[in-house]
Design a protein around this motif. Structure first.
Motif, PDB file in Angstrom:
ATOM      1  N   TYR A 122       0.860  -1.220  -0.019  1.00  0.00           N
ATOM      2  CA  TYR A 122      -0.129   0.157  -0.028  1.00  0.00           C
ATOM      3  C   TYR A 122       0.756   1.206  -0.039  1.00  0.00           C
ATOM      4  O   TYR A 122       1.969   1.145   0.405  1.00  0.00           O
ATOM      5  CB  TYR A 122      -0.939  -0.139   1.089  1.00  0.00           C
ATOM      6  CG  TYR A 122      -0.388  -0.054   2.539  1.00  0.00           C
ATOM      7  CD1 TYR A 122       0.008   1.059   3.357  1.00  0.00           C
ATOM      8  CD2 TYR A 122      -0.169  -1.261   3.201  1.00  0.00           C
ATOM      9  CE1 TYR A 122       0.451   1.151   4.615  1.00  0.00           C
ATOM     10  CE2 TYR A 122       0.329  -1.334   4.499  1.00  0.00           C
ATOM     11  CZ  TYR A 122       0.706  -0.113   5.141  1.00  0.00           C
ATOM     12  OH  TYR A 122       1.137  -0.211   6.457  1.00  0.00           O
ATOM     13  N   HIS A 123       0.350   2.236  -0.453  1.00  0.00           N
ATOM     14  CA  HIS A 123       0.832   3.710  -0.560  1.00  0.00           C
ATOM     15  C   HIS A 123       2.330   3.596  -1.383  1.00  0.00           C
ATOM     16  O   HIS A 123       3.132   4.134  -0.991  1.00  0.00           O
ATOM     17  CB  HIS A 123       0.999   4.257   0.846  1.00  0.00           C
ATOM     18  CG  HIS A 123      -0.362   4.738   1.408  1.00  0.00           C
ATOM     19  ND1 HIS A 123      -0.214   5.237   2.869  1.00  0.00           N
ATOM     20  CD2 HIS A 123      -1.384   4.537   1.269  1.00  0.00           C
ATOM     21  CE1 HIS A 123      -1.671   5.173   2.891  1.00  0.00           C
ATOM     22  NE2 HIS A 123      -2.180   4.965   1.969  1.00  0.00           N
ATOM     23  N   ASN A 146      -4.053  -0.600  -1.238  1.00  0.00           N
ATOM     24  CA  ASN A 146      -4.456   0.460  -1.412  1.00  0.00           C
ATOM     25  C   ASN A 146      -3.517   1.602  -1.620  1.00  0.00           C
ATOM     26  O   ASN A 146      -2.393   1.464  -1.385  1.00  0.00           O
ATOM     27  CB  ASN A 146      -5.259   0.807  -0.043  1.00  0.00           C
ATOM     28  CG  ASN A 146      -4.577   0.690   1.455  1.00  0.00           C
ATOM     29  OD1 ASN A 146      -4.064  -0.479   1.586  1.00  0.00           O
ATOM     30  ND2 ASN A 146      -4.287   1.617   2.064  1.00  0.00           N
ATOM     31  N   GLY A 147      -4.133   2.764  -1.974  1.00  0.00           N
ATOM     32  CA  GLY A 147      -3.187   3.768  -2.042  1.00  0.00           C
ATOM     33  C   GLY A 147      -2.128   3.859  -3.408  1.00  0.00           C
ATOM     34  O   GLY A 147      -0.957   3.901  -3.369  1.00  0.00           O
ATOM     35  N   ASN A 171      -8.860   3.378  -2.854  1.00  0.00           N
ATOM     36  CA  ASN A 171      -7.841   4.585  -3.427  1.00  0.00           C
ATOM     37  C   ASN A 171      -7.097   4.049  -4.549  1.00  0.00           C
ATOM     38  O   ASN A 171      -5.952   4.169  -4.490  1.00  0.00           O
ATOM     39  CB  ASN A 171      -7.083   5.038  -2.248  1.00  0.00           C
ATOM     40  CG  ASN A 171      -7.975   5.856  -1.199  1.00  0.00           C
ATOM     41  OD1 ASN A 171      -8.270   6.861  -1.291  1.00  0.00           O
ATOM     42  ND2 ASN A 171      -7.953   5.136  -0.193  1.00  0.00           N
TER      43      ASN A 171
END
Length: 214
Positions: A122-123, A146-147, A171
């Motif tokens: 993520y991110h 996510n991200g 996201n």
């Protein structure tokens, strides 16, 4: 007979000497990742390819057989791309590469990590689809993507992951409908939110228009 016995022993000795060990293979796989990323903080400085055993490298954890089980590189300021070689880490349980600046796609070869319990990417700035090959990770409990900037549909095959406890694909730029069958039935819409062209949960018995989702 004696000469044949001697030749056989010589062959076995050479085969043992020349055959790559698991440590060498896993070290090569990790060093492939080091070559593929930029490391301004020098967190990978200890990843020396001349050392046979990668278990001595920082951010790498091994089991009693000197096989890699964890890779902890979250928030390490790395940029670059993931490499297919990571699929060679047969006993890897935790792949932690969150909060970096990784780009490119998620390698399908990650589906070969049969021991994986946690996949945390993520991110980052990953693009492309979520590989359907991740559905073979039957031990997976945590899948956090996510991200990123992932696109395409969420593979229905992932609903087979019966041990999955946490899922987050929010996201991103995913499209279509999000599955609510199988293992996904326990996850709320929060797991899928903020995907601009991802519709609500799929409805059993309905065929929904996916707006050109590919």
């Amino acid at each position: 007979m004696a000469i044949w016995t001697l030749l056989h022993l010589l062959f076995v000795l050479l085969s043992t000497t020349l055959a790559p060990t698991a440590a060498n293979t896993e070290g090569d796989a990790l060093y492939a990742l080091r070559r593929a990323v930029k490391d301004p903080g020098n967190v990978l400085e200890s990843w020396d390819p001349t050392l046979v055993d990668p278990c001595t490298w920082f951010h790498v954890t091994c089991d009693g057989d000197d096989r890699v089980t964890r890779l902890d590189l979250g928030n390490a300021k790395l940029s670059g791309s993931l490499v297919p070689d990571l699929g060679k880490l047969e006993r890897l349980q935790y792949l932690e590469l969150y909060k970096n600046d990784l780009v490119g796609s998620i390698p399908e070869e990650l589906g070969e990590l049969k021991s994986l319990v946690s996949l945390d990417l993520y991110h980052n700035n990953l693009t492309g689809p979520i590989p359907a090959s991740l559905s073979t990770l039957t031990n997976l409990k945590f899948l956090r993507l996510n991200g990123n900037r992932l696109t395409g549909r969420i593979p229905r095959e992932l609903t087979k992951l019966g041990n999955l406890k946490i899922l987050n694909v929010s996201n991103n730029n995913l499209c279509g409908t999000f599955p609510t069958s199988g293992a996904f039935s326990k996850f709320s819409e929060d797991s899928f939110m903020n995907n601009p062209i991802l519709e609500g949960p799929e409805l059993m018995g309905f065929v929904r228009y996916d707006g050109g989702c590919k």
